[in-house]
Design a protein around this motif. Structure first.
Motif, PDB file in Angstrom:
ATOM      1  N   ASN A  26       0.822  -1.213   0.000  1.00  0.00           N
ATOM      2  CA  ASN A  26       0.000   0.000   0.000  1.00  0.00           C
ATOM      3  C   ASN A  26       0.859   1.268   0.000  1.00  0.00           C
ATOM      4  OD1 ASN A  26      -2.438  -1.508   0.210  1.00  0.00           O
ATOM      5  ND2 ASN A  26      -2.062  -1.782   2.396  1.00  0.00           N
ATOM      6  N   SER A  27       2.105   1.143  -0.451  1.00  0.00           N
ATOM      7  CA  SER A  27       3.034   2.265  -0.346  1.00  0.00           C
ATOM      8  C   SER A  27       2.668   3.439  -1.252  1.00  0.00           C
ATOM      9  CB  SER A  27       4.456   1.801  -0.662  1.00  0.00           C
ATOM     10  OG  SER A  27       4.547   1.284  -1.981  1.00  0.00           O
ATOM     11  N   GLN A  33       0.049  10.792  -0.608  1.00  0.00           N
ATOM     12  CA  GLN A  33      -0.453  11.676   0.440  1.00  0.00           C
ATOM     13  C   GLN A  33       0.680  12.474   1.073  1.00  0.00           C
ATOM     14  OE1 GLN A  33      -2.665   9.153   3.120  1.00  0.00           O
ATOM     15  NE2 GLN A  33      -3.992   8.397   1.472  1.00  0.00           N
ATOM     16  N   ALA A  34       1.813  11.816   1.286  1.00  0.00           N
ATOM     17  CA  ALA A  34       2.944  12.495   1.925  1.00  0.00           C
ATOM     18  C   ALA A  34       3.487  13.611   1.049  1.00  0.00           C
ATOM     19  CB  ALA A  34       4.048  11.490   2.240  1.00  0.00           C
ATOM     20  N   VAL A  35       3.721  13.320  -0.235  1.00  0.00           N
ATOM     21  CA  VAL A  35       4.330  14.351  -1.082  1.00  0.00           C
ATOM     22  C   VAL A  35       3.358  15.487  -1.374  1.00  0.00           C
ATOM     23  CG1 VAL A  35       6.002  12.762  -2.107  1.00  0.00           C
ATOM     24  CG2 VAL A  35       3.806  13.137  -3.245  1.00  0.00           C
ATOM     25  N   ALA A  36       2.060  15.215  -1.362  1.00  0.00           N
ATOM     26  CA  ALA A  36       1.100  16.305  -1.542  1.00  0.00           C
ATOM     27  C   ALA A  36       1.250  17.327  -0.417  1.00  0.00           C
ATOM     28  CB  ALA A  36      -0.319  15.755  -1.589  1.00  0.00           C
ATOM     29  N   SER A  37       1.422  16.831   0.795  1.00  0.00           N
ATOM     30  CA  SER A  37       1.618  17.735   1.934  1.00  0.00           C
ATOM     31  C   SER A  37       2.988  18.397   1.896  1.00  0.00           C
ATOM     32  CB  SER A  37       1.466  16.962   3.251  1.00  0.00           C
ATOM     33  OG  SER A  37       0.164  16.428   3.388  1.00  0.00           O
ATOM     34  N   LEU A  38       4.028  17.619   1.643  1.00  0.00           N
ATOM     35  CA  LEU A  38       5.383  18.159   1.650  1.00  0.00           C
ATOM     36  C   LEU A  38       5.604  19.173   0.539  1.00  0.00           C
ATOM     37  CD1 LEU A  38       7.260  14.821   2.392  1.00  0.00           C
ATOM     38  CD2 LEU A  38       6.993  16.746   3.965  1.00  0.00           C
ATOM     39  N   ASP A  39       5.021  18.911  -0.629  1.00  0.00           N
ATOM     40  CA  ASP A  39       5.193  19.850  -1.738  1.00  0.00           C
ATOM     41  C   ASP A  39       4.499  21.180  -1.466  1.00  0.00           C
ATOM     42  OD1 ASP A  39       6.640  17.944  -3.058  1.00  0.00           O
ATOM     43  OD2 ASP A  39       5.065  17.392  -4.480  1.00  0.00           O
ATOM     44  N   ALA A  40       3.431  21.151  -0.681  1.00  0.00           N
ATOM     45  CA  ALA A  40       2.750  22.393  -0.313  1.00  0.00           C
ATOM     46  C   ALA A  40       3.525  23.152   0.762  1.00  0.00           C
ATOM     47  CB  ALA A  40       1.330  22.091   0.170  1.00  0.00           C
ATOM     48  N   LEU A  41       4.203  22.427   1.637  1.00  0.00           N
ATOM     49  CA  LEU A  41       4.915  23.051   2.743  1.00  0.00           C
ATOM     50  C   LEU A  41       6.317  23.527   2.367  1.00  0.00           C
ATOM     51  CD1 LEU A  41       3.950  20.488   5.525  1.00  0.00           C
ATOM     52  CD2 LEU A  41       3.147  22.857   5.361  1.00  0.00           C
ATOM     53  N   ARG A  81       7.107   5.517   5.720  1.00  0.00           N
ATOM     54  CA  ARG A  81       6.420   4.222   5.588  1.00  0.00           C
ATOM     55  C   ARG A  81       6.526   3.700   4.159  1.00  0.00           C
ATOM     56  NH1 ARG A  81       2.420   6.586   9.038  1.00  0.00           N
ATOM     57  NH2 ARG A  81       0.969   6.890   7.299  1.00  0.00           N
ATOM     58  N   ALA A  82       6.379   4.601   3.190  1.00  0.00           N
ATOM     59  CA  ALA A  82       6.520   4.191   1.793  1.00  0.00           C
ATOM     60  C   ALA A  82       7.953   3.770   1.495  1.00  0.00           C
ATOM     61  CB  ALA A  82       6.089   5.323   0.869  1.00  0.00           C
ATOM     62  N   VAL A  83       8.910   4.484   2.085  1.00  0.00           N
ATOM     63  CA  VAL A  83      10.322   4.128   1.926  1.00  0.00           C
ATOM     64  C   VAL A  83      10.586   2.728   2.474  1.00  0.00           C
ATOM     65  CG1 VAL A  83      12.656   4.655   2.732  1.00  0.00           C
ATOM     66  CG2 VAL A  83      11.171   6.499   1.921  1.00  0.00           C
ATOM     67  N   GLY A  86       9.659  -0.038   0.300  1.00  0.00           N
ATOM     68  CA  GLY A  86      10.459  -0.231  -0.906  1.00  0.00           C
ATOM     69  C   GLY A  86      10.017   0.586  -2.097  1.00  0.00           C
ATOM     70  N   HIS A  87       9.255   1.648  -1.881  1.00  0.00           N
ATOM     71  CA  HIS A  87       8.766   2.490  -2.981  1.00  0.00           C
ATOM     72  C   HIS A  87       9.934   3.294  -3.565  1.00  0.00           C
ATOM     73  CE1 HIS A  87       6.414   5.428  -5.199  1.00  0.00           C
ATOM     74  NE2 HIS A  87       5.289   4.837  -4.842  1.00  0.00           N
ATOM     75  N   ALA A  88      10.237   3.081  -4.841  1.00  0.00           N
ATOM     76  CA  ALA A  88      11.419   3.682  -5.464  1.00  0.00           C
ATOM     77  C   ALA A  88      11.390   5.201  -5.450  1.00  0.00           C
ATOM     78  CB  ALA A  88      11.553   3.188  -6.900  1.00  0.00           C
ATOM     79  N   VAL A  89      10.242   5.795  -5.727  1.00  0.00           N
ATOM     80  CA  VAL A  89      10.159   7.252  -5.799  1.00  0.00           C
ATOM     81  C   VAL A  89      10.214   7.855  -4.395  1.00  0.00           C
ATOM     82  CG1 VAL A  89       8.915   9.187  -6.803  1.00  0.00           C
ATOM     83  CG2 VAL A  89       8.746   6.934  -7.865  1.00  0.00           C
ATOM     84  N   ALA A  90       9.584   7.193  -3.445  1.00  0.00           N
ATOM     85  CA  ALA A  90       9.655   7.652  -2.058  1.00  0.00           C
ATOM     86  C   ALA A  90      11.093   7.617  -1.547  1.00  0.00           C
ATOM     87  CB  ALA A  90       8.753   6.791  -1.172  1.00  0.00           C
TER      88      ALA A  90
END
Length: 234
Positions: A26-27, A33-41, A81-83, A86-90
């Motif tokens: 489920n990564s 969700q994480a990058v949506a928040s981080l990119d805004a901040l 959690r995504a990292v 094993g999520h490559a982009v995360a």
């Protein structure tokens, strides 16, 4: 690097759309969700860094910084959690944040960053190659670097849904020296960057180097390589 392999990879990219990257478990939801928040901040944090550089007192910024920290930390934990899954982009994005916001000066071959970057690149995610080229010299000098670049070229279209992506520096994109934020590049920008790095990885006496660099220039003009090729021709 074998010339016929590079030609085959280029042909594959031009004639066949590879399947999309399949993140583990489920990564993907955690990553998005994480990058949506981080990119805004992130732009807000960079504006505060600029204010400090311009002389604003740190205590004047602390209330807003505390609020941003309360939003940033949970998003970073979700990215972690995504990292871990094993999520490559995360993995790439986490390494980038560790570099951009580390309190001390950058350290070459930092294991915390390089481990993430190598895992990302070896899954075929091209943007990780940029940081590796500048940060992970031990890996660049080793036997796995060339094959990993070739895999990123072969798998490039699998990650088309993840662009644009930020970077510390994009050599194939015109830079704004006044901008302290991370640079953002679209898929063609990163494809040009990949050809630039593949050219450097090729034997300097081989015509393959020039052919790869010409591909970078053909994609988006790649100013850094265009200047280098002009100097070599004169």
């Amino acid at each position: 690097m074998n010339r016929s392999c590079v030609a085959l990879f280029t042909l594959m990219l031009s004639t066949h759309v590879l399947g999309a990257y399949q993140p583990p478990g489920n990564s993907e939801a955690d990553y998005r969700q994480a990058v949506a928040s981080l990119d805004a901040l992130e732009p807000q944090l960079m504006r505060m860094i600029q204010q400090l550089a311009e002389g604003t007192a740190a205590q004047d910024l602390e209330p807003r910084l505390s609020q941003l920290r309360g939003e940033w930390n949970p998003a970073l934990q979700q990215l972690q959690r995504a990292v871990a899954a094993g999520h490559a982009v995360a993995q790439y994005r986490m390494a980038l944040y560790r570099f951009a916001y580390q309190p001390d000066a950058p350290v070459l071959d930092d294991p915390g960053q390089c481990t993430l970057l190598v895992k990302s690149l070896e899954q075929g995610f091209a943007p990780a190659a940029l940081r590796i080229a500048n940060q992970c010299i031990g890996y660049v000098d080793g036997p796995a670097y060339g094959p990993a670049l070739s895999k990123a070229l072969e798998d490039f279209s699998q990650f088309s849904g993840y662009y644009p992506q930020p970077a510390v520096t994009l050599e194939c994109v015109k830079q704004d020296p006044k901008d302290i934020q991370l640079q953002w590049g679209d898929a063609p920008s990163y494809q040009a960057e990949l050809y630039r790095l593949l050219g450097f990885a090729a034997n300097r006496r081989s015509p393959l180097r020039g052919e790869l660099w010409q591909k970078a220039v053909d994609i988006n003009g790649c100013p850094a390589i265009a200047r280098r090729m002009h100097r070599l021709q004169n």
